[in-house]
Design a protein around this motif. Sequence first.
Motif, mmCIF file in Angstrom:
data_model
loop_
_atom_site.group_PDB
_atom_site.id
_atom_site.type_symbol
_atom_site.label_atom_id
_atom_site.label_comp_id
_atom_site.label_asym_id
_atom_site.label_seq_id
_atom_site.Cartn_x
_atom_site.Cartn_y
_atom_site.Cartn_z
ATOM 1 N N TYR A 79 0.833 -1.209 0.000
ATOM 2 C CA TYR A 79 0.000 0.000 0.000
ATOM 3 C C TYR A 79 0.864 1.255 0.000
ATOM 4 C CZ TYR A 79 -3.385 3.511 1.475
ATOM 5 O OH TYR A 79 -4.181 4.631 1.541
ATOM 6 N N ILE A 80 0.560 2.176 -0.922
ATOM 7 C CA ILE A 80 1.116 3.533 -0.890
ATOM 8 C C ILE A 80 -0.048 4.487 -1.095
ATOM 9 C CG2 ILE A 80 2.426 5.239 -2.207
ATOM 10 C CD1 ILE A 80 4.652 3.370 -2.520
ATOM 11 N N SER A 81 -0.039 5.569 -0.363
ATOM 12 C CA SER A 81 -1.148 6.521 -0.413
ATOM 13 C C SER A 81 -0.997 7.487 -1.581
ATOM 14 C CB SER A 81 -1.247 7.298 0.908
ATOM 15 O OG SER A 81 -2.354 8.174 0.877
ATOM 16 N N ASN A 82 -1.051 6.963 -2.815
ATOM 17 C CA ASN A 82 -1.195 7.817 -3.986
ATOM 18 C C ASN A 82 -2.649 8.265 -4.075
ATOM 19 O OD1 ASN A 82 1.500 7.293 -4.874
ATOM 20 N ND2 ASN A 82 0.804 5.351 -5.723
ATOM 21 N N ILE A 83 -2.943 9.174 -4.971
ATOM 22 C CA ILE A 83 -4.332 9.575 -5.154
ATOM 23 C C ILE A 83 -5.158 8.420 -5.717
ATOM 24 C CG2 ILE A 83 -3.917 10.544 -7.450
ATOM 25 C CD1 ILE A 83 -6.012 12.662 -6.824
ATOM 26 N N GLY A 84 -4.524 7.517 -6.477
ATOM 27 C CA GLY A 84 -5.212 6.345 -6.992
ATOM 28 C C GLY A 84 -6.049 6.630 -8.222
ATOM 29 N N PRO A 85 -6.575 5.581 -8.857
ATOM 30 C CA PRO A 85 -7.264 5.755 -10.143
ATOM 31 C C PRO A 85 -8.629 6.414 -10.037
ATOM 32 C CG PRO A 85 -7.330 3.456 -9.452
ATOM 33 C CD PRO A 85 -6.423 4.167 -8.483
ATOM 34 N N LYS A 86 -9.399 6.147 -8.983
ATOM 35 C CA LYS A 86 -10.766 6.672 -8.926
ATOM 36 C C LYS A 86 -10.787 8.163 -8.607
ATOM 37 C CE LYS A 86 -12.888 2.227 -7.911
ATOM 38 N NZ LYS A 86 -13.736 1.424 -6.979
ATOM 39 N N LYS A 87 -10.093 8.563 -7.545
ATOM 40 C CA LYS A 87 -9.983 9.991 -7.286
ATOM 41 C C LYS A 87 -9.137 10.662 -8.366
ATOM 42 C CE LYS A 87 -8.666 9.505 -2.970
ATOM 43 N NZ LYS A 87 -8.175 9.871 -1.620
ATOM 44 N N GLY A 88 -8.212 9.892 -8.937
ATOM 45 C CA GLY A 88 -7.390 10.423 -10.021
ATOM 46 C C GLY A 88 -8.217 10.868 -11.209
ATOM 47 N N MET A 89 -9.307 10.167 -11.492
ATOM 48 C CA MET A 89 -10.166 10.560 -12.608
ATOM 49 C C MET A 89 -10.854 11.902 -12.336
ATOM 50 S SD MET A 89 -11.843 7.086 -14.189
ATOM 51 C CE MET A 89 -12.528 6.456 -12.659
ATOM 52 N N ILE A 90 -11.158 12.180 -11.068
ATOM 53 C CA ILE A 90 -11.716 13.494 -10.718
ATOM 54 C C ILE A 90 -10.668 14.569 -10.980
ATOM 55 C CG2 ILE A 90 -12.651 14.915 -8.859
ATOM 56 C CD1 ILE A 90 -13.618 12.313 -7.534
ATOM 57 N N LEU A 91 -9.441 14.313 -10.550
ATOM 58 C CA LEU A 91 -8.351 15.253 -10.796
ATOM 59 C C LEU A 91 -8.140 15.446 -12.297
ATOM 60 C CD1 LEU A 91 -5.983 16.959 -9.699
ATOM 61 C CD2 LEU A 91 -4.599 14.876 -9.721
ATOM 62 N N ASP A 92 -8.157 14.360 -13.060
ATOM 63 C CA ASP A 92 -8.003 14.452 -14.521
ATOM 64 C C ASP A 92 -9.052 15.379 -15.120
ATOM 65 O OD1 ASP A 92 -6.013 12.559 -14.212
ATOM 66 O OD2 ASP A 92 -7.204 10.897 -15.009
ATOM 67 N N ARG A 93 -10.301 15.187 -14.695
ATOM 68 C CA ARG A 93 -11.396 15.993 -15.254
ATOM 69 C C ARG A 93 -11.223 17.478 -14.939
ATOM 70 N NH1 ARG A 93 -15.776 17.856 -12.880
ATOM 71 N NH2 ARG A 93 -15.671 16.407 -11.110
ATOM 72 N N LEU A 94 -10.848 17.774 -13.699
ATOM 73 C CA LEU A 94 -10.665 19.178 -13.312
ATOM 74 C C LEU A 94 -9.521 19.815 -14.088
ATOM 75 C CD1 LEU A 94 -11.160 18.838 -9.451
ATOM 76 C CD2 LEU A 94 -12.790 19.738 -11.110
ATOM 77 N N LEU A 95 -8.461 19.073 -14.302
ATOM 78 C CA LEU A 95 -7.347 19.600 -15.085
ATOM 79 C C LEU A 95 -7.750 19.845 -16.534
ATOM 80 C CD1 LEU A 95 -4.526 17.320 -13.651
ATOM 81 C CD2 LEU A 95 -4.538 19.823 -13.532
ATOM 82 N N MET A 96 -8.520 18.944 -17.091
ATOM 83 C CA MET A 96 -8.982 19.117 -18.473
ATOM 84 C C MET A 96 -9.903 20.327 -18.589
ATOM 85 S SD MET A 96 -7.511 16.817 -20.341
ATOM 86 C CE MET A 96 -8.511 16.745 -21.823
ATOM 87 N N GLU A 97 -10.756 20.530 -17.600
ATOM 88 C CA GLU A 97 -11.676 21.665 -17.630
ATOM 89 C C GLU A 97 -10.946 22.993 -17.455
ATOM 90 O OE1 GLU A 97 -15.534 19.280 -15.723
ATOM 91 O OE2 GLU A 97 -14.487 20.817 -14.552
ATOM 92 N N GLN A 98 -9.923 23.005 -16.594
ATOM 93 C CA GLN A 98 -9.203 24.244 -16.291
ATOM 94 C C GLN A 98 -8.135 24.588 -17.333
ATOM 95 O OE1 GLN A 98 -11.349 25.545 -13.748
ATOM 96 N NE2 GLN A 98 -9.418 26.406 -13.072
ATOM 97 N N SER A 99 -7.525 23.569 -17.935
ATOM 98 C CA SER A 99 -6.387 23.760 -18.852
ATOM 99 C C SER A 99 -5.366 24.732 -18.262
ATOM 100 C CB SER A 99 -6.878 24.271 -20.216
ATOM 101 O OG SER A 99 -7.627 23.293 -20.874
ATOM 102 N N PRO A 100 -4.843 24.457 -17.083
ATOM 103 C CA PRO A 100 -3.939 25.406 -16.419
ATOM 104 C C PRO A 100 -2.571 25.444 -17.091
ATOM 105 C CG PRO A 100 -4.030 23.367 -15.180
ATOM 106 C CD PRO A 100 -5.017 23.219 -16.294
ATOM 107 N N LEU A 101 -1.960 26.617 -17.077
ATOM 108 C CA LEU A 101 -0.628 26.773 -17.647
ATOM 109 C C LEU A 101 0.463 26.718 -16.582
ATOM 110 C CD1 LEU A 101 -1.240 29.551 -20.321
ATOM 111 C CD2 LEU A 101 -0.970 27.088 -20.678
#
Length: 259
Positions: A79-101
């Motif tokens: 076990y390592i406390s990464n964000i993991g795939p399920k919460k990672g998909m939330i992060l992915d979506r927010l990054l795609m919506e924001q398109s931060p530079l």
Amino acid sequence: MVSAAIGLAFLPLLLTLIIRYRYYFVLFYRAVLLRVWHDCRSGLSREERAYQYVLTHATPGDPESILNAFDAWCSKVEYISNIGPKKGMILDRLLMEQSPLTVLELGAHCGYSTVRIARALPLGARLYSVEMDQKNAAIAEKILRLAGFDDDTVELIVQPSDEVIPQLRSDYGIERLDFVFMDHWKKCYRPDLQMLEGSGLLGKGSMIVADNVLFPGAPKFLRHIRKSGLYEWKIHQAMLEYSRGIRDGMAELVYMGVN
């Protein structure tokens, strides 16, 4: 006889506690006891063992393959406390919506979330990833290079977050942070957020995402965002990464500035 009778009297309570908190016992076994045993047996740190697994199971230059190898190791091996795939998909979506530079990550650990963020950024964006532990940062550096990211995309800063944040403008030329991801020590969430507020680097619409705000939890951070009036915010309910039965959540904050 009296001792045995007392023990039998407490047995139902003990069984109730074991059943009720069984997922926490499993987490303790996987995250602590197994880690100690593997540390002693292998002579390597948990993060070094994870890197060796990723190195032999992932395709170099393929960030998705590296994330999948990490997920497999954390789910099936240790076990390592990464964000993991399920919460990672939330992060992915927010990054795609924001398109931060310009993105700041607080807590690279061994590079999982760094790769996850970097692969979702638009062309020309830059990620500044902060990790205070030198050994973990060295592994994160290897993971980033294995994934195909260079210094033009990701700059890894090996310092405590409270030392880095005041230097972001003077030492790194950052004028505004479009996106901040927090996944370091939970006790640092509130003071680091307040430091970012005072730095002038958060502009209207800047997004802050903080993991594990419900477990292990960041109550002072949550209390601050409720009372400050500086944010529109929500909690994304989720389960703890690579675990069953333990509820967690990610905080999504949009900075609205001082009225």
